[in-house]
Design a protein around this motif. Structure first.
Motif, PDB file in Angstrom:
ATOM      1  N   THR A   1      36.733 120.162  27.342  1.00  0.00           N
ATOM      2  CA  THR A   1      37.358 119.470  28.800  1.00  0.00           C
ATOM      3  C   THR A   1      38.774 119.515  28.754  1.00  0.00           C
ATOM      4  OG1 THR A   1      35.307 118.154  28.849  1.00  0.00           O
ATOM      5  CG2 THR A   1      37.191 117.389  30.036  1.00  0.00           C
ATOM      6  N   HIS A   2      39.569 119.630  29.635  1.00  0.00           N
ATOM      7  CA  HIS A   2      41.264 119.506  29.859  1.00  0.00           C
ATOM      8  C   HIS A   2      41.489 118.083  29.716  1.00  0.00           C
ATOM      9  CE1 HIS A   2      45.100 120.585  30.693  1.00  0.00           C
ATOM     10  NE2 HIS A   2      44.926 121.801  30.349  1.00  0.00           N
ATOM     11  N   PRO A   3      42.586 117.969  28.852  1.00  0.00           N
ATOM     12  CA  PRO A   3      43.152 116.720  28.741  1.00  0.00           C
ATOM     13  C   PRO A   3      43.638 115.972  29.942  1.00  0.00           C
ATOM     14  CG  PRO A   3      44.579 118.137  27.479  1.00  0.00           C
ATOM     15  CD  PRO A   3      43.300 118.885  27.778  1.00  0.00           C
ATOM     16  N   VAL A   4      44.091 116.771  30.949  1.00  0.00           N
ATOM     17  CA  VAL A   4      44.657 116.169  32.010  1.00  0.00           C
ATOM     18  C   VAL A   4      43.576 115.492  32.899  1.00  0.00           C
ATOM     19  CG1 VAL A   4      45.575 116.483  34.337  1.00  0.00           C
ATOM     20  CG2 VAL A   4      46.674 117.783  32.284  1.00  0.00           C
ATOM     21  N   LEU A   5      42.291 115.909  32.858  1.00  0.00           N
ATOM     22  CA  LEU A   5      41.253 115.436  33.581  1.00  0.00           C
ATOM     23  C   LEU A   5      40.961 114.120  32.806  1.00  0.00           C
ATOM     24  CD1 LEU A   5      39.106 114.850  35.391  1.00  0.00           C
ATOM     25  CD2 LEU A   5      37.566 116.665  34.150  1.00  0.00           C
ATOM     26  N   VAL A   6      40.653 114.151  31.394  1.00  0.00           N
ATOM     27  CA  VAL A   6      40.457 112.998  30.628  1.00  0.00           C
ATOM     28  C   VAL A   6      41.460 111.799  30.704  1.00  0.00           C
ATOM     29  CG1 VAL A   6      40.115 112.036  28.241  1.00  0.00           C
ATOM     30  CG2 VAL A   6      39.165 114.486  28.995  1.00  0.00           C
ATOM     31  N   SER A   7      42.726 112.316  30.884  1.00  0.00           N
ATOM     32  CA  SER A   7      43.811 111.045  31.043  1.00  0.00           C
ATOM     33  C   SER A   7      43.716 110.462  32.253  1.00  0.00           C
ATOM     34  CB  SER A   7      45.347 111.755  30.983  1.00  0.00           C
ATOM     35  OG  SER A   7      46.185 111.041  31.340  1.00  0.00           O
ATOM     36  N   ALA A   8      43.550 111.297  33.486  1.00  0.00           N
ATOM     37  CA  ALA A   8      43.239 110.941  34.999  1.00  0.00           C
ATOM     38  C   ALA A   8      42.129 109.728  34.776  1.00  0.00           C
ATOM     39  CB  ALA A   8      43.083 111.857  35.953  1.00  0.00           C
ATOM     40  N   VAL A   9      41.115 110.018  34.369  1.00  0.00           N
ATOM     41  CA  VAL A   9      40.042 109.270  34.358  1.00  0.00           C
ATOM     42  C   VAL A   9      39.972 107.986  33.380  1.00  0.00           C
ATOM     43  CG1 VAL A   9      37.571 109.133  33.680  1.00  0.00           C
ATOM     44  CG2 VAL A   9      38.116 111.001  34.782  1.00  0.00           C
ATOM     45  N   VAL A  10      40.757 107.951  32.391  1.00  0.00           N
ATOM     46  CA  VAL A  10      41.023 106.962  31.621  1.00  0.00           C
ATOM     47  C   VAL A  10      41.957 105.963  32.357  1.00  0.00           C
ATOM     48  CG1 VAL A  10      42.232 106.106  29.622  1.00  0.00           C
ATOM     49  CG2 VAL A  10      40.637 108.132  29.236  1.00  0.00           C
ATOM     50  N   GLU A  11      43.115 106.585  32.939  1.00  0.00           N
ATOM     51  CA  GLU A  11      43.855 105.626  33.803  1.00  0.00           C
ATOM     52  C   GLU A  11      43.308 104.992  34.912  1.00  0.00           C
ATOM     53  OE1 GLU A  11      47.253 104.735  32.721  1.00  0.00           O
ATOM     54  OE2 GLU A  11      46.500 105.579  31.020  1.00  0.00           O
ATOM     55  N   LYS A  12      42.322 105.856  35.579  1.00  0.00           N
ATOM     56  CA  LYS A  12      41.656 105.200  36.622  1.00  0.00           C
ATOM     57  C   LYS A  12      40.752 103.896  36.188  1.00  0.00           C
ATOM     58  CE  LYS A  12      40.325 105.106  40.917  1.00  0.00           C
ATOM     59  NZ  LYS A  12      41.072 104.825  42.096  1.00  0.00           N
ATOM     60  N   LEU A  13      40.141 104.258  35.251  1.00  0.00           N
ATOM     61  CA  LEU A  13      39.290 102.952  34.611  1.00  0.00           C
ATOM     62  C   LEU A  13      40.116 101.699  34.363  1.00  0.00           C
ATOM     63  CD1 LEU A  13      36.597 105.309  32.481  1.00  0.00           C
ATOM     64  CD2 LEU A  13      36.389 104.309  34.925  1.00  0.00           C
ATOM     65  N   ARG A  14      41.095 102.293  33.362  1.00  0.00           N
ATOM     66  CA  ARG A  14      41.641 100.934  32.951  1.00  0.00           C
ATOM     67  C   ARG A  14      42.477 100.305  34.110  1.00  0.00           C
ATOM     68  NH1 ARG A  14      45.379 103.996  28.302  1.00  0.00           N
ATOM     69  NH2 ARG A  14      43.835 103.789  26.589  1.00  0.00           N
ATOM     70  N   GLY A  15      42.762 101.032  35.222  1.00  0.00           N
ATOM     71  CA  GLY A  15      43.450 100.317  36.317  1.00  0.00           C
ATOM     72  C   GLY A  15      42.598  99.489  37.046  1.00  0.00           C
ATOM     73  N   ALA A  16      41.160  99.811  36.857  1.00  0.00           N
ATOM     74  CA  ALA A  16      40.083  98.870  37.648  1.00  0.00           C
ATOM     75  C   ALA A  16      39.602  97.870  36.695  1.00  0.00           C
ATOM     76  CB  ALA A  16      39.017  99.891  37.865  1.00  0.00           C
ATOM     77  N   GLY A  17      40.264  97.760  35.583  1.00  0.00           N
ATOM     78  CA  GLY A  17      39.713  96.627  34.601  1.00  0.00           C
ATOM     79  C   GLY A  17      38.675  96.752  33.830  1.00  0.00           C
ATOM     80  N   ALA A  18      38.374  98.108  33.533  1.00  0.00           N
ATOM     81  CA  ALA A  18      37.265  98.458  32.501  1.00  0.00           C
ATOM     82  C   ALA A  18      37.660  98.724  31.185  1.00  0.00           C
ATOM     83  CB  ALA A  18      36.609  99.841  33.027  1.00  0.00           C
ATOM     84  N   ARG A  19      36.745  98.381  30.216  1.00  0.00           N
ATOM     85  CA  ARG A  19      37.064  98.629  28.775  1.00  0.00           C
ATOM     86  C   ARG A  19      36.709 100.048  28.553  1.00  0.00           C
ATOM     87  NH1 ARG A  19      35.514  93.157  29.010  1.00  0.00           N
ATOM     88  NH2 ARG A  19      33.399  93.766  28.742  1.00  0.00           N
ATOM     89  N   VAL A  20      37.451 100.930  28.029  1.00  0.00           N
ATOM     90  CA  VAL A  20      37.145 102.278  27.954  1.00  0.00           C
ATOM     91  C   VAL A  20      37.072 102.761  26.377  1.00  0.00           C
ATOM     92  CG1 VAL A  20      38.000 104.647  28.589  1.00  0.00           C
ATOM     93  CG2 VAL A  20      38.589 102.422  30.050  1.00  0.00           C
ATOM     94  N   MET A  21      35.975 103.668  26.357  1.00  0.00           N
ATOM     95  CA  MET A  21      35.757 104.386  25.098  1.00  0.00           C
ATOM     96  C   MET A  21      35.817 105.749  25.328  1.00  0.00           C
ATOM     97  SD  MET A  21      32.641 101.972  23.519  1.00  0.00           S
ATOM     98  CE  MET A  21      31.816 102.090  25.281  1.00  0.00           C
ATOM     99  N   VAL A  22      36.308 106.570  24.796  1.00  0.00           N
ATOM    100  CA  VAL A  22      36.081 107.972  24.758  1.00  0.00           C
ATOM    101  C   VAL A  22      35.775 108.659  23.496  1.00  0.00           C
ATOM    102  CG1 VAL A  22      37.579 110.240  25.285  1.00  0.00           C
ATOM    103  CG2 VAL A  22      38.311 107.978  26.343  1.00  0.00           C
TER     104      VAL A  22
END
Length: 372
Positions: A57-78
């Motif tokens: 999976t391309h890191p640009v997609l991963v980064s965009a999803v992680v930033e979206k989740l963090r911005g919404a207040g989620a605790r993220v694990m990848v």
């Protein structure tokens, strides 16, 4: 039509702003309650390959999803459970793929805390699974659109095989030694924890003898939906094939896990199939292919063959063979025992040098005759 049977297909590119807009649209279309939630993001980190190889999976997609989740207040694990020699180098594989950097401090070793989980299945009775898969409030699946020698297509459903920890993947292959049995086991593992949302990287896909030895193919799309089975059906249609020809999708649909008939799936835009998309050599087209794959699969499947001019004798293919059919004597090149081989193609999948080809007289005969 059910909301879960909707699939969003968007034009996309590996540019941060473009991907951020794509991810925003996905979450607007499929809203999730994210604030304060533990969210597991599951990319495809098959092994240590650079992003341009189209294996991960391309890191640009991963980064965009992680930033979206963090911005919404989620605790993220990848994290993922990549198939690596020793299964202890997930961080190294993620670093080479660019996913470690994209995840930042959200990256975890998904195989670090395995639990034994009973599976309701005719093929396997249990798997060792990452505990985070079961404990997360939400699972967001980030597969790559690729071909696969054993399953023909690897996407949203197949990406959940990464729930399984370490060498237990090899045991599953050994317990499910035919394509149909493995497809059933795969669906049963998927059923343990279907993802809440899937966002598929189909910008640079892989055609031919995937999931690691194929060729990158530009498709320029991202697909998204809450039902992984329906999304895979749309992806298979996008590359010009019939979803019912993919065994694990057919089984998933039969079990009521999602529709694969495009008439039952809501798509935001007409699908224009990618012209001339190449499937693996193990995939035979048309009704004759269906008959041969179901009835003669054990006799017609390709046998792994080592290309000595490319092989570096690293032994990864030997260590990843679930039934010890691949051996290597001291000072010699690896050899596959055709009688013992179960045609899982783990050796080809994990070879870092792409030194393993799939050959077979019966398969070659029918492909030369261009069966349709």
């Amino acid at each position: 039509m059910k909301t879960q049977d909707r699939v969003l297909i968007m034009d996309a590119a590996y540019e941060a702003e473009v991907m951020a807009d794509v991810v925003d649209r996905v979450f607007d279309t499929f809203p999730l309650d994210l604030a304060g939630k533990n969210v597991l993001v599951k990319p495809n980190i098959l092994s240590g390959y650079a992003p341009e190889k189209a294996v991960t999976t391309h890191p640009v997609l991963v980064s965009a999803v992680v930033e979206k989740l963090r911005g919404a207040g989620a605790r993220v694990m990848v994290g993922d459970n990549p198939g690596l020699h020793g299964y202890g180098r997930s961080e190294k594989a993620a670093r080479i793929a660019g996913i470690l950097q994209a995840a930042g401090d959200s990256f975890i070793n998904l195989g670090g805390r395995p639990v034994r989980h009973t599976v309701s299945s005719r093929v396997i009775d249990h798997v060792m699974i990452a505990s985070e898969v079961l404990s997360a409030d939400l699972v967001i699946n980030l597969p790559k659109l690729k071909t696969h020698g054993l399953t023909y297509f690897t996407g949203a459903v197949k990406n959940t095989f990464g729930y399984v920890v370490g060498g237990d993947k090899m045991r599953v292959h050994a317990d499910a030694p035919t394509p149909v049995k493995f497809a059933e086991a795969l669906v049963d593992i998927f059923s343990i924890r279907p993802p809440d949302l899937t966002i598929m990287d189909a910008v640079l896909a892989m055609e031919g003898n995937g999931p690691s030895s194929g060729a990158p193919r530009f498709v320029g799309k991202v697909l998204a939906g809450t039902n992984a089975v329906s999304l895979d059906a749309a992806a298979v249609t996008l590359v010009g094939k019939k979803p019912a020809r993919i065994p694990h999708l057919r089984i998933a649909a039969q079990k009521g896990l999602g529709p694969i008939d495009m008439a039952d799936i809501e798509i935001n835009t007409p699908i224009v199939p990618v012209a001339g998309f190449k499937m693996p050599v193990t995939f035979l087209p048309g009704i004759m292919g269906v008959v041969l794959n179901r009835i003669l699969s054990r006799r017609m499947n390709c046998t792994p063959e080592v290309v000595e001019a490319v092989c570096k004798q690293c032994g990864i293919c030997v260590s990843h063979c679930p039934v010890n059919a691949m051996t290597m004597a001291e000072g010699e090149f690896p050899r596959a025992d055709a009688a013992a081989c179960i045609h899982c193609y783990c050796c080809q999948e994990m070879c870092p040098e792409h030194a393993i080809e799939l050959t077979g007289r019966v398969m070659s005969f029918f492909r030369r005759r261009n069966i349709h």
